[in-house]
Write a protein that holds these residues in place. Sequence first.
Motif, short mmCIF file in Angstrom:
data_model
loop_
_atom_site.label_atom_id
_atom_site.label_comp_id
_atom_site.label_asym_id
_atom_site.label_seq_id
_atom_site.Cartn_x
_atom_site.Cartn_y
_atom_site.Cartn_z
N GLU A 68 -44.06 5.24 63.19
CA GLU A 68 -44.30 3.83 63.57
C GLU A 68 -45.08 3.96 65.15
OE1 GLU A 68 -44.52 1.40 61.29
OE2 GLU A 68 -43.58 2.74 60.01
N SER B 251 -48.87 3.20 67.67
CA SER B 251 -50.22 2.92 67.80
C SER B 251 -50.97 3.67 66.88
CB SER B 251 -50.35 2.67 69.28
OG SER B 251 -50.25 3.69 69.88
N ARG C 115 -50.19 5.45 64.04
CA ARG C 115 -50.26 4.97 62.64
C ARG C 115 -51.23 3.79 62.57
NH1 ARG C 115 -47.41 5.73 58.10
NH2 ARG C 115 -47.17 3.97 56.78
N GLU C 116 -50.96 2.80 63.30
CA GLU C 116 -51.66 1.37 63.12
C GLU C 116 -53.24 1.83 62.99
OE1 GLU C 116 -50.38 -1.45 62.07
OE2 GLU C 116 -48.42 -0.17 62.03
N LYS D 81 -54.06 3.83 59.94
CA LYS D 81 -54.06 2.98 58.71
C LYS D 81 -55.55 2.15 58.77
CE LYS D 81 -50.33 0.57 59.08
NZ LYS D 81 -49.03 -0.22 58.98
N ARG D 82 -55.71 1.45 59.77
CA ARG D 82 -56.94 0.52 59.94
C ARG D 82 -58.20 1.44 59.59
NH1 ARG D 82 -58.14 -4.01 60.53
NH2 ARG D 82 -55.90 -4.82 61.25
N LYS E 197 -53.99 -7.41 59.03
CA LYS E 197 -52.83 -6.43 59.32
C LYS E 197 -51.83 -6.43 58.03
CE LYS E 197 -49.12 -4.95 62.66
NZ LYS E 197 -48.69 -4.12 61.70
N GLU E 198 -51.57 -7.53 57.59
CA GLU E 198 -50.62 -7.69 56.40
C GLU E 198 -51.21 -7.21 55.18
OE1 GLU E 198 -51.73 -10.38 58.22
OE2 GLU E 198 -49.85 -10.51 59.28
N ASP F 180 -51.11 -3.01 56.25
CA ASP F 180 -49.42 -2.68 56.06
C ASP F 180 -48.91 -2.50 54.43
OD1 ASP F 180 -49.53 -2.67 59.03
OD2 ASP F 180 -48.38 -4.44 58.97
N GLU G 218 -47.80 0.75 52.61
CA GLU G 218 -46.19 0.74 52.57
C GLU G 218 -45.71 2.11 52.48
OE1 GLU G 218 -42.62 -2.03 51.02
OE2 GLU G 218 -44.66 -2.33 50.36
#
Length: 94
Positions: A52, A54, A56-57, A60-61, A73-74, A77, A81
């Motif tokens: 988890e 920044s 990873r975020e 992912k994006r 973001k939802e 995510d 998952e």
Amino acid sequence: MVELWFAFADGKIYLSHEGEQTDWMKNLRKTDSVSARIDRVKFDAKATIVGEGSSRELGKRALYEKYYKSASKEVIDDWFELSTVIELTPLQAQ
């Protein structure tokens, strides 16, 4: 050879894998040095399985938007998952 989806962000390359840890992913936990090829470009990199945070975020994006489109973001995510995100930091040529 392992074929994976990838995306670039902030000078790094992000990969993702959904499902159980594969042998190549287990190997990354033992040694972070990898050789990779994208199209005809071969390079060495440091690989990190990101938890988890920044990186990873960002990964992912970048991955989602490369293969699909912008999303909340939802949505992103939910899509990731069950996925592991791997960050490759290309090494400078010596």
